[in-house]
Scaffold this motif. Structure first.
Motif, short mmCIF file in Angstrom:
data_model
loop_
_atom_site.label_atom_id
_atom_site.label_comp_id
_atom_site.label_asym_id
_atom_site.label_seq_id
_atom_site.Cartn_x
_atom_site.Cartn_y
_atom_site.Cartn_z
N THR A 168 0.84 -1.20 0.00
CA THR A 168 0.00 0.00 0.00
C THR A 168 0.88 1.25 0.00
OG1 THR A 168 -1.69 -1.19 1.21
CG2 THR A 168 -1.84 1.20 1.23
N VAL A 213 1.32 4.14 -3.16
CA VAL A 213 1.20 5.60 -2.98
C VAL A 213 2.50 6.28 -3.41
CG1 VAL A 213 0.87 7.46 -1.30
CG2 VAL A 213 -0.52 5.40 -1.15
N SER A 239 2.94 6.32 -7.18
CA SER A 239 2.02 7.23 -7.87
C SER A 239 2.56 8.66 -7.88
CB SER A 239 0.65 7.19 -7.21
OG SER A 239 0.68 7.92 -5.99
N LYS A 240 3.52 8.97 -7.00
CA LYS A 240 4.08 10.33 -6.95
C LYS A 240 5.21 10.51 -7.96
CE LYS A 240 2.61 11.80 -2.48
NZ LYS A 240 2.38 11.21 -1.21
N LEU A 241 5.68 9.42 -8.55
CA LEU A 241 6.75 9.52 -9.56
C LEU A 241 6.13 9.83 -10.92
CD1 LEU A 241 8.68 6.26 -8.60
CD2 LEU A 241 9.20 8.57 -7.82
N GLU A 242 6.91 10.51 -11.77
CA GLU A 242 6.46 10.79 -13.14
C GLU A 242 6.86 9.62 -14.03
OE1 GLU A 242 4.70 12.92 -14.71
OE2 GLU A 242 4.65 14.81 -13.60
N ASN A 278 2.70 4.67 -14.74
CA ASN A 278 2.04 4.89 -13.45
C ASN A 278 0.83 3.97 -13.31
OD1 ASN A 278 3.43 6.74 -11.88
ND2 ASN A 278 2.69 8.46 -13.07
N PHE A 279 0.03 3.95 -14.38
CA PHE A 279 -1.18 3.13 -14.35
C PHE A 279 -0.82 1.65 -14.28
CE2 PHE A 279 -4.33 0.59 -16.65
CZ PHE A 279 -5.47 0.91 -15.94
N MET A 300 -1.78 -0.88 -11.19
CA MET A 300 -2.61 -2.06 -11.40
C MET A 300 -1.85 -3.34 -11.07
SD MET A 300 -5.72 -1.52 -12.12
CE MET A 300 -5.57 -0.26 -10.88
#
Lengths: 240, 100
Positions: free
Chosen positions: B22, B26, B29-32, B37-38, B42
């Protein structure tokens, strides 16, 4: 009801039917329904039935995930823009709370397998408490959306005017999916209360604890739905 | 009953991995990473769901009958997604490749 060996021997000679009754009693423990051959077969039937129910639930939620995928494909920028209004901290805490409640539920089933009745009640109470914490945090989040006018409908407001209509679709999906998930949590909480009452009445034993196992499966399934909802609704376009 | 009893240690271990994943999801998701990212989010979600199904829901010890039903259910879910997306993605409403 078990007859003493000496007594049984005597009845054997006098009445063959009496013997068959004794055999039935031995073959069919109290927990085993007569239309099942073995406790294993009885448990297998319950497990299979519960899994089929959960798979219909997967299809039910799958329809919503499908709708989400289609609209996210159509309006990727609008959907990404909404994530700045999602409370990732609260969503993340809720994810952790649900995972903890899954652990306590697994431990309740574990205690049931060992026949530890007090531990079942303790772990179920913990699960119920964590479920209520989740719903409480969900309420805080919904309230934030209400204050921000992010509830789809006539009072909807959105900072980026370009995405006014498209963002409403995401917020509609947000409320439909998390709302349906929360409804499942409320049903689950009711079922756990029922289990606690059954455990308090000593209905479960190491030989028969099927309801604990079944509600456990349901609770873990609801956890899995949230495992997918959290990244899809909270973490899209999170980098911006 | 039939299940071999899984030691409590295993459940706690799975719980620790789930919590770690978890935090990972998170953080990632903050990285470019663009479209990755998706994919990363998933992949982590599927890994977490697999852990829950295998250990908490005891699929690891379940009979092949139950496993067959689970696989069949997921297959039907896949049918639904493939048919819905093969319709919407082939309408030319949005260039494919942009949807994450």
């Amino acid at each position: 009801m078990a007859l003493r060996p000496a007594q049984r021997k005597r009845t054997d000679k006098e009445d063959p039917l009496a013997e068959s009754e004794v055999t039935l009693e031995a073959l069919h423990p109290r927990e085993l329904r007569h239309h099942f051959d073995t406790p294993e077969q009885q448990l297998e039937s319950s497990l299979l039935g519960m899994w089929i129910f959960l798979l219909t639930e997967v299809m039910f939620f799958g329809g919503m995930f499908g709708g989400y995928t289609v609209y996210r494909n159509l309006y990727p920028d609008a959907f990404a823009s909404t994530s700045q209004y999602m409370n990732v901290t609260l969503g993340g805490i809720n994810t952790a709370v649900l995972i903890c409640s899954s652990l306590t539920m697994a431990m309740a089933v574990h205690s049931a397998q060992l026949g530890k009745n007090r531990a079942i009640i303790l772990f179920l109470l913990l699960t119920l408490f964590l479920g209520c914490v989740f719903l409480g945090i969900k309420y805080v989040e919904y309230h934030e959306k209400w204050v921000d006018h992010h509830i789809p409908g006539p009072h909807f407001q959105y900072a980026d005017a370009r995405y006014f209509h498209q963002a409403q679709i995401l917020f509609f999906l947000y409320f439909a999916m998390t709302g349906l998930h929360a409804l499942h949590m409320i049903v689950g909480a009711g079922l756990i209360i029922a289990l606690i009452i059954m455990a308090a009445r000593h209905r479960f034993s190491a030989e028969w604890y099927t309801p604990v196992e079944m509600i456990g499966l349901y609770w873990h399934f609801v956890d899995i739905i949230w495992i997918f909802l959290f990244p899809l609704l909270y973490l899209i376009g999170h980098t911006k | 009953m039939t299940h071999t009893i899984v030691p409590a240690k295993v459940y706690v271990g799975v719980w620790a991995v789930l919590i770690a994943l978890t935090f990972t999801t998170v953080a990632v998701s903050k990285l470019e990473l663009g479209e990755y990212n998706f994919i990363a989010a998933m992949t982590i979600a599927v890994a977490k769901a697999t852990l829950v199904v295998m250990f908490f829901m005891h699929l690891k010890q379940s009979s092949s009958m139950v496993r067959l039903f689970v696989v069949a259910g997921l297959f039907w879910l896949a049918i639904m997604f493939v048919f819905v997306l093969s319709d919407y993605l082939s309408r030319g409403w949005q260039p494919i490749g942009q949807w994450w």
